[in-house]
Design a protein around this motif. Structure first.
Motif, PDB file in Angstrom:
ATOM      1  N   ASN A 123      12.088   5.278  -6.721  1.00 22.82           N
ATOM      2  CA  ASN A 123      12.972   4.190  -6.321  1.00 22.82           C
ATOM      3  C   ASN A 123      13.083   4.122  -4.801  1.00 22.82           C
ATOM      4  O   ASN A 123      13.174   5.157  -4.135  1.00 22.82           O
ATOM      5  N   HIS A 124      13.066   2.891  -4.257  1.00 22.08           N
ATOM      6  CA  HIS A 124      13.117   2.712  -2.811  1.00 22.08           C
ATOM      7  C   HIS A 124      14.029   1.548  -2.443  1.00 22.08           C
ATOM      8  O   HIS A 124      14.108   0.554  -3.156  1.00 22.08           O
ATOM      9  N   THR A 125      14.673   1.680  -1.283  1.00 20.57           N
ATOM     10  CA  THR A 125      15.388   0.547  -0.704  1.00 20.57           C
ATOM     11  C   THR A 125      14.375  -0.350   0.003  1.00 20.57           C
ATOM     12  O   THR A 125      13.228   0.048   0.255  1.00 20.57           O
ATOM     13  N   LEU A 126      14.814  -1.541   0.360  1.00 19.67           N
ATOM     14  CA  LEU A 126      13.933  -2.426   1.114  1.00 19.67           C
ATOM     15  C   LEU A 126      13.544  -1.799   2.448  1.00 19.67           C
ATOM     16  O   LEU A 126      12.392  -1.882   2.882  1.00 19.67           O
ATOM     17  N   ALA A 127      14.498  -1.154   3.104  1.00 20.41           N
ATOM     18  CA  ALA A 127      14.212  -0.525   4.395  1.00 20.41           C
ATOM     19  C   ALA A 127      13.154   0.566   4.250  1.00 20.41           C
ATOM     20  O   ALA A 127      12.264   0.702   5.104  1.00 20.41           O
ATOM     21  N   GLU A 128      13.214   1.330   3.166  1.00 17.55           N
ATOM     22  CA  GLU A 128      12.222   2.382   2.947  1.00 17.55           C
ATOM     23  C   GLU A 128      10.837   1.802   2.670  1.00 17.55           C
ATOM     24  O   GLU A 128       9.820   2.341   3.135  1.00 17.55           O
ATOM     25  N   THR A 129      10.800   0.694   1.931  1.00 17.64           N
ATOM     26  CA  THR A 129       9.505   0.068   1.656  1.00 17.64           C
ATOM     27  C   THR A 129       8.903  -0.508   2.925  1.00 17.64           C
ATOM     28  O   THR A 129       7.699  -0.355   3.188  1.00 17.64           O
ATOM     29  N   VAL A 130       9.729  -1.141   3.754  1.00 16.49           N
ATOM     30  CA  VAL A 130       9.242  -1.684   5.025  1.00 16.49           C
ATOM     31  C   VAL A 130       8.724  -0.559   5.926  1.00 16.49           C
ATOM     32  O   VAL A 130       7.680  -0.694   6.577  1.00 16.49           O
ATOM     33  N   TYR A 167      -3.477 -12.650   1.471  1.00 14.25           N
ATOM     34  CA  TYR A 167      -2.358 -12.432   0.556  1.00 14.25           C
ATOM     35  C   TYR A 167      -1.885 -10.993   0.648  1.00 14.25           C
ATOM     36  O   TYR A 167      -2.674 -10.055   0.510  1.00 14.25           O
ATOM     37  N   SER A 168      -0.591 -10.825   0.884  1.00 15.76           N
ATOM     38  CA  SER A 168      -0.030  -9.485   1.039  1.00 15.76           C
ATOM     39  C   SER A 168       1.397  -9.448   0.534  1.00 15.76           C
ATOM     40  O   SER A 168       2.241 -10.244   0.960  1.00 15.76           O
ATOM     41  N   ASN A 169       1.676  -8.508  -0.361  1.00 14.02           N
ATOM     42  CA  ASN A 169       3.044  -8.329  -0.841  1.00 14.02           C
ATOM     43  C   ASN A 169       3.984  -7.906   0.271  1.00 14.02           C
ATOM     44  O   ASN A 169       5.192  -8.162   0.195  1.00 14.02           O
ATOM     45  N   ALA A 170       3.447  -7.279   1.302  1.00 13.48           N
ATOM     46  CA  ALA A 170       4.279  -6.841   2.427  1.00 13.48           C
ATOM     47  C   ALA A 170       5.009  -8.010   3.071  1.00 13.48           C
ATOM     48  O   ALA A 170       6.150  -7.874   3.540  1.00 13.48           O
ATOM     49  N   ASN A 171       4.380  -9.175   3.112  1.00 12.29           N
ATOM     50  CA  ASN A 171       5.006 -10.336   3.731  1.00 12.29           C
ATOM     51  C   ASN A 171       6.327 -10.683   3.062  1.00 12.29           C
ATOM     52  O   ASN A 171       7.330 -10.975   3.737  1.00 12.29           O
ATOM     53  N   TYR A 172       6.355 -10.652   1.751  1.00 13.58           N
ATOM     54  CA  TYR A 172       7.557 -11.082   1.036  1.00 13.58           C
ATOM     55  C   TYR A 172       8.596  -9.977   0.917  1.00 13.58           C
ATOM     56  O   TYR A 172       9.790 -10.259   0.772  1.00 13.58           O
ATOM     57  N   VAL A 173       8.182  -8.738   1.004  1.00 12.48           N
ATOM     58  CA  VAL A 173       9.159  -7.651   1.146  1.00 12.48           C
ATOM     59  C   VAL A 173       9.859  -7.773   2.502  1.00 12.48           C
ATOM     60  O   VAL A 173      11.079  -7.608   2.605  1.00 12.48           O
ATOM     61  N   LEU A 174       9.090  -8.087   3.538  1.00  8.86           N
ATOM     62  CA  LEU A 174       9.681  -8.287   4.863  1.00  8.86           C
ATOM     63  C   LEU A 174      10.659  -9.459   4.867  1.00  8.86           C
ATOM     64  O   LEU A 174      11.722  -9.395   5.503  1.00  8.86           O
ATOM     65  N   LEU A 175      10.306 -10.534   4.164  1.00 12.30           N
ATOM     66  CA  LEU A 175      11.222 -11.672   4.085  1.00 12.30           C
ATOM     67  C   LEU A 175      12.521 -11.290   3.375  1.00 12.30           C
ATOM     68  O   LEU A 175      13.612 -11.688   3.804  1.00 12.30           O
ATOM     69  N   ALA A 176      12.411 -10.520   2.298  1.00 12.19           N
ATOM     70  CA  ALA A 176      13.613 -10.059   1.596  1.00 12.19           C
ATOM     71  C   ALA A 176      14.458  -9.170   2.515  1.00 12.19           C
ATOM     72  O   ALA A 176      15.704  -9.242   2.512  1.00 12.19           O
ATOM     73  N   TYR A 177      13.790  -8.347   3.302  1.00 14.23           N
ATOM     74  CA  TYR A 177      14.495  -7.478   4.250  1.00 14.23           C
ATOM     75  C   TYR A 177      15.203  -8.314   5.322  1.00 14.23           C
ATOM     76  O   TYR A 177      16.353  -8.034   5.689  1.00 14.23           O
ATOM     77  N   LYS A 223       9.926  -0.877  -9.896  1.00 17.21           N
ATOM     78  CA  LYS A 223       9.679  -2.165  -9.250  1.00 17.21           C
ATOM     79  C   LYS A 223      10.557  -2.419  -8.032  1.00 17.21           C
ATOM     80  O   LYS A 223      10.498  -3.502  -7.431  1.00 17.21           O
ATOM     81  N   SER A 224      11.337  -1.420  -7.633  1.00 16.82           N
ATOM     82  CA  SER A 224      12.205  -1.606  -6.469  1.00 16.82           C
ATOM     83  C   SER A 224      11.409  -1.884  -5.200  1.00 16.82           C
ATOM     84  O   SER A 224      11.870  -2.618  -4.314  1.00 16.82           O
ATOM     85  N   PHE A 225      10.204  -1.333  -5.091  1.00 12.65           N
ATOM     86  CA  PHE A 225       9.419  -1.541  -3.866  1.00 12.65           C
ATOM     87  C   PHE A 225       8.729  -2.906  -3.856  1.00 12.65           C
ATOM     88  O   PHE A 225       8.070  -3.263  -2.884  1.00 12.65           O
ATOM     89  N   LYS A 226       8.917  -3.690  -4.924  1.00  8.99           N
ATOM     90  CA  LYS A 226       8.402  -5.059  -4.962  1.00  8.99           C
ATOM     91  C   LYS A 226       9.525  -6.089  -4.780  1.00  8.99           C
ATOM     92  O   LYS A 226       9.315  -7.290  -4.995  1.00  8.99           O
ATOM     93  N   ARG A 227      10.701  -5.636  -4.385  1.00  8.38           N
ATOM     94  CA  ARG A 227      11.826  -6.552  -4.219  1.00  8.38           C
ATOM     95  C   ARG A 227      11.472  -7.654  -3.216  1.00  8.38           C
ATOM     96  O   ARG A 227      11.034  -7.376  -2.105  1.00  8.38           O
ATOM     97  N   GLY A 228      11.641  -8.897  -3.633  1.00  9.30           N
ATOM     98  CA  GLY A 228      11.285 -10.028  -2.783  1.00  9.30           C
ATOM     99  C   GLY A 228       9.890 -10.540  -3.021  1.00  9.30           C
ATOM    100  O   GLY A 228       9.606 -11.717  -2.797  1.00  9.30           O
ATOM    101  N   SER A 229       8.999  -9.654  -3.479  1.00 13.95           N
ATOM    102  CA  SER A 229       7.606 -10.062  -3.680  1.00 13.95           C
ATOM    103  C   SER A 229       7.192 -10.055  -5.141  1.00 13.95           C
ATOM    104  O   SER A 229       6.304 -10.818  -5.530  1.00 13.95           O
TER     105      SER A 229
END
Length: 481
Positions: free
Chosen positions: A178-185, A203-213, A273-279
């Motif tokens: 399990n990860h917070t958004l800050a940890e995933t970023v 295409y990158s899931n990182a983009n939408y995790v950053l947007l959620a952050y 799925k916590s590390f996919k939050r936003g994406s």
């Protein structure tokens, strides 16, 4: 086919028969009342669907029949026009171990169909004057790597250059915790850029995790809280939220992956799925997605200017802000997003001019997913499509399996190898180490359920070859060893 008026007469007749059978007015003081109302509503829905475009219901139902039988699909299909449902049906089991059937209330993980939600939230913040898509990340995240070059526009349009963490070597180890958004970023922020920001599409899931952050940084609220406030609560999307293994979610489906042998399925592997939050972390139902679809034709969520910006294709990338943009059969413009993860596949496809919506939710992760987006549109719009072939999977003895093993080469030089591994035939494409299951459907035919490609063993000039049939055509692959 009966007319809507005839269907209604039949419904009313059935209702009255049931009413009299259950004791007339006394019915309404007993549990029979509830059952009668259920019958009435189900018949009314059936009549409504039957009154839609001729043959649509039968064609869609027949299209999926072989996939259900072959254990390549279980889930929900919903098709709507002008906000009204013209096809809706549930197939297969939501939980195979308990025999629980899929229903219209079944909740599915929808993976990257989460991205349109995040895009809507960002556009809402722009409307509120809390950000501009032209802003650089540095404005909100001082010191963030490449933050002066990367804008919110780049994140939304998948043109930032931030690497897709799905390809990281430690992806598996990271994904099971399990990860917070800050940890995933923090996990991906210092990785080298894949390309200069804005130079191309990637295409990158990182983009939408950053947007959620960014949403959390700018609003001071969690992503989940802001999602509820802006989208799910106002629209009454009561079954939509971030997927959590700990939370008790009524009607949630279990996910299944294809597997060797019979029945050819297995429980999907665990990942948090916590590390996919936003994406890619949301779960939802077909009915909830239809509520979102309807709202996107109004100003309830976003102004028309914001919607137009969100649905505009960026350069030639085929992507807008959180939506794939394109045209089918050269004439039907669509905005859509798909999602695929262990155990699940989803498609949320909208044709705004025709006001047609196609929703596909499955708890079996198979190659069917690649075909349905075009085929379902073809059925709805009366275009040509290929009726699926019904296949039965079988097991081959060792001698028959051995005939397939070896290295094969396409005419363009691309190679793949077939191996017999503990009685299972697997395919390895190029330099990939990932095994792709080959399911025998005849003594000379192997089916790739993950891609819906068919491999046929043949002889050409006395030498073994593989005839490789895929959606784009057929190729002859020479055996190299």
């Amino acid at each position: 086919m009966d007319s809507p008026r005839t269907c209604f007469k039949k419904i009313l007749g059935s209702f009255l028969v049931t009413f009299r059978t259950n004791g007339g007015l006394h019915l309404f003081s007993t549990t029979a009342m509830f059952r009668t109302i259920q019958l009435f509503l189900s018949l009314l829905i059936a009549a409504s669907l039957q009154s839609q475009p001729p043959g649509l219901y039968k064609k869609v139902d027949q299209y999926f029949a072989s996939f259900v039988k072959g254990k390549d699909f279980a889930g929900n299909i919903l098709i709507a026009k002008d906000g009204k449902i013209i096809f809706q049906k549930s197939y297969g089991l939501a939980d195979m171990e308990h025999g629980t059937p899929v229903s219209t209330n079944t909740v599915f993980h929808v993976a990257s169909v989460s991205k349109p939600f995040t895009a809507i939230l960002i556009m809402k913040l722009q409307e509120e004057g809390k950000l501009s898509v032209k802003d650089s990340l540095r404005k909100y995240l001082p010191g963030f790597p490449h933050g002066g070059q990367v804008t919110i526009h780049h994140l939304l349009s998948q043109t930032s250059g931030y690497a897709d963490y799905n390809k990281f070597s430690d992806y598996y180890e990271f994904s099971i915790r399990n990860h917070t958004l800050a940890e995933t970023v923090a996990w991906f922020r210092d990785k080298p850029l894949s390309f200069p920001p804005g130079s191309t599409y990637g295409y990158s899931n990182a983009n939408y995790v950053l947007l959620a952050y960014l949403i959390e940084v700018i609003t001071g609220e969690s992503y989940e809280t802001y999602l509820k406030k802006i989208i799910t609560t106002p629209l009454g999307m009561l079954s939509t939220g971030n997927f959590s293994h700990e939370e008790i979610v009524p009607n949630r489906a279990s996910g299944y992956d294809i597997a060797p042998g019979i029945p050819g399925l297995r429980n999907a592997p665990y990942y948090d799925k916590s590390f996919k939050r936003g994406s890619g972390a949301l779960h939802t139902t077909a009915g909830d997605l239809l509520k979102l679809d309807r709202a996107l034709y109004t100003d309830q969520l976003l102004t028309s200017a914001s919607r137009e910006q969100m649905f505009s294709q960026i350069d030639s990338n085929g992507y807008g802000y959180g939506w794939g943009i394109g045209r089918r059969f050269g004439k039907y413009a669509y905005v859509e997003h798909d999602g695929k993860s262990p155990g699940f596949a989803a498609l949320f496809s909208r044709y705004p001019k025709e006001k047609v919506t196609i929703i596909f939710l499955s708890n079996i992760n198979s190659g069917l997913f690649g075909a349905i987006r075009k085929d379902l549109a073809a059925i709805v719009f009366g275009e040509a499509y290929q009726q699926p072939v019904e296949r039965s999977y079988m097991e081959l003895p060792e001698g028959e399996r051995r005939k397939f093993t070896g290295l094969y080469r396409f005419a363009n030089g691309f190679e793949f190898r077939i191996k017999d591994e503990s009685g299972t035939l697997n395919c390895y494409f190029g330099t990939s180490r990932d095994a792709v299951l080959l399911s025998p459907v005849a003594a000379d035919k192997l089916f790739i359920r993950a891609r819906f490609d068919l491999l046929t063993l043949k002889q050409v000039d006395g030498k073994p070859v593989i005839e490789y049939a895929e959606r784009g055509g057929t190729s002859i692959c020479a055996k190299i060893d």
